[in-house]
Write an enzyme that holds these catalytic residues in place. Sequence first.
Site, mmCIF file in Angstrom:
data_model
loop_
_atom_site.group_PDB
_atom_site.id
_atom_site.type_symbol
_atom_site.label_atom_id
_atom_site.label_comp_id
_atom_site.label_asym_id
_atom_site.label_seq_id
_atom_site.Cartn_x
_atom_site.Cartn_y
_atom_site.Cartn_z
ATOM 1 N N SER A 410 0.824 -1.214 0.000
ATOM 2 C CA SER A 410 0.000 0.000 0.000
ATOM 3 C C SER A 410 0.854 1.258 0.000
ATOM 4 C CB SER A 410 -0.919 0.009 1.215
ATOM 5 O OG SER A 410 -0.130 -0.069 2.394
ATOM 6 N N HIS A 431 -2.429 -2.520 -6.096
ATOM 7 C CA HIS A 431 -2.879 -2.208 -4.735
ATOM 8 C C HIS A 431 -4.391 -2.325 -4.671
ATOM 9 C CE1 HIS A 431 -3.308 1.098 -1.414
ATOM 10 N NE2 HIS A 431 -3.455 -0.117 -0.919
ATOM 11 N N GLU A 443 -5.408 0.259 -7.555
ATOM 12 C CA GLU A 443 -4.382 1.282 -7.791
ATOM 13 C C GLU A 443 -3.132 0.571 -8.290
ATOM 14 O OE1 GLU A 443 -2.788 3.230 -4.283
ATOM 15 O OE2 GLU A 443 -2.829 5.179 -5.286
ATOM 16 N N ASN A 481 -2.875 6.852 -0.471
ATOM 17 C CA ASN A 481 -2.332 6.858 0.890
ATOM 18 C C ASN A 481 -1.448 8.068 1.143
ATOM 19 O OD1 ASN A 481 -3.704 4.707 1.828
ATOM 20 N ND2 ASN A 481 -2.046 3.219 1.565
#
Length: 692
Positions: A410, A431, A443, A481
């Site tokens: 991540s 991801h 992702e 993130n």
Amino acid sequence: MAVVNYRVISGVARIEIDNPPVNALSQAVRAGVAEALARAAADPGVAALVLSGARGTFSAGADLHEVASGEAMAPPLASELQAALEASRKPVVAALEGHALGGGLELALACHFRIGAPGCRLGLPEVKLGLIPGAGGTLRFTRLAGPEAALESLTSGVALTAPRALELGLLDAVAEPLAEEALTFARAAVDEARPLKLAAQLKSRLSAGTPELFARFRERLAGRLRGQLAPALIVDCIEAACTQDAAEALARERAAFLRCRDSEQHRALTHLFFAERAARKVPDIPPGTEPLPVRSAAVIGAGTMGGGIAMCFANAGIPVSVLELNAEALERGLQQVRRNYAASVSRGSLSQGQADAALACIRGVTEYPSLAGADIVIEAVFESLPVKKDVFAALDAVAREGAILATNTSTLDIDAIAAATRRPGAVVGTHFFSPAHIMKLMENVRGPRTDPQVIASVMALGTRLGKVPVLAGNCDGFIGNRMLGFYGLEAEFLLEEGATPEQVDRVMEEFGFAMGPLAVRDLAGNDVGFMIRKNRRLPADERFSPILERMVAAGRLGQKSGRGFYRYEGRTRIADPEVVALIEEVSRERGIVRRRLGDEEIRDRLLAPLVNEGARIVEEGIALRPGDVDVVYVNGYGFPAWRGGPMHWGQVSGLARLIATLERLAPTHGERWGPSAALRRAAATGAFGRAP
Ligand code: T1G
């Protein structure tokens, strides 16, 4: 090029919409259908008509570019075509295959009869675009299928299968081959002099439209609405279809449609519709690059993420091996997968047969050599770079040449992981978001050495798995993130300054998030959040609030420990004075005089950093477009779709105000909280973009 084909076959006029790629009802199509209807009506050699679509699909509805223009639709309008269809003394049969959606289905509902191919899908998805069906759909769908089915289908926008549409009376028959069967159906309607059915005039199902039904549904919808306009108006129009005459109901629908069409929510959702499709395209991949075949897959790690990822492949019918190094861990993981499928069956979102077929695609293994035949292997082990490098080294030794080696990390460095192999070009990030079998976002992350064909392959795979694929460059936190880090930190800074968890979460839930940031922390686990923060590659002088660490130290891990930013009774969160006491102690230690914060200040301070970091991410090329950032944040982080995503919302709500907010944060939070050059440029030019 003709967009409507006309041909008479044994006394039946076949009118075929031919407007690739989805037979959208552009002005030219509407004019072509109007002309064909007039021609068939005037031709004594034509006894019946069949309305169909070319290339295996009926129609995706109105042309969204035309609707989004905000201009008045040029004639002929859909309502004029529908009037001609309903005035026809010759039977008109709609032949539906592929998709019959939106205005396309509304056109078909104005025909006397409808016949569908077994795999066709019928739906009125306008609500997903912040619209309501604007061409008689709320009237005709309700009068054919009844108010209960109309309420469910039109407020969810979910398409119906052919058998369900037949059961509801939206289809008169399901048959194949469709072209021949439709002609036969049309001839029989003539030979048997079948009464011509006008959906708009049907009344038999309307008695179910009681005040209690609508009151109950409105109450049920209220919890989901969160400020959305279209769903509530759809309910009003369906109620009108039950209680008013057709003309009045159609007038109400028209007014409601125009109100939605001119709304910011419609603009935001249309922005996302096209942004999701644009995100699939990667400009620097050579044209004609064919994706690598993915006939089988493997997942390393049978934890929550690994099991969910395996389910994504199984749900797409792709055989998948799941590897754990010991039998107990493997069985635990497979047990959870079986429980997930059983839950879907009990909820009715999967049939038992579908669940069994998916489970049959999943194989548990405990040896790396078992992965040798897989076309793609996705690593989903503990979020630690050394652990992942060991896994990739082992994988490199067994995976077949040409296999895609993907990591579900991540935030970690894709290139550092690739360095553990002799084939860095095959290494890519994929991801997924927990729960992986439900969350739509995929992702994909390109390392500097990832091969273009591998990138094209995982982008195509995302669509094949029913995900929303977005490509990110390799940096700490990628797109989502990297932005989320600011959001979580700011939530804690707001607590230090005087806000309470309840206020922060209420403000963001009123904005449209399903859960506020602190409730999300409690759901994910405060210990997990703290561990991720420690993993981040952040500036050495980064300022953190000690609140999260104190929460973990106090055993307030969140829902899993019954206490976090709230106290929990089951999943019900309850404000907890002990948390406020913990927060107040931090405020005192930091010499902060607590004060009352307004809701707008809370909202802007949580969202401005998202827009700011998103602007940097686009400028650096980590995201290819601002729309990609919006697609990530809506599909992976719960940003309300009807607000368009952070970048769209920022532009609509005013970048200058957000810049002022960030200028106030920088002195206390640190330099990277200040307005970026990219954001200032966007405020000046009106558009986010790459560095000049
Ligand atoms: N108008 C214009 N372009 C459209 C379009 C539409 N309705 N639907 C799709 N496209 C484009 C899309 O942008 C893409 O373009 C290409 O077609 C392939 O689409 C009065 C007013 C039909 C299920 O909401 O759900 O009717 O990227 O990649 O995955 O009540 O497209 O190639 O340049 O999505 O096979 C209501 C929207 C309209 C249906 C096919 N209808 N479309 O999925 O292909 S409002 C909808 C879809 C309305 C009336 C109101 C899907 C699909 P490009 P795609 P797909």
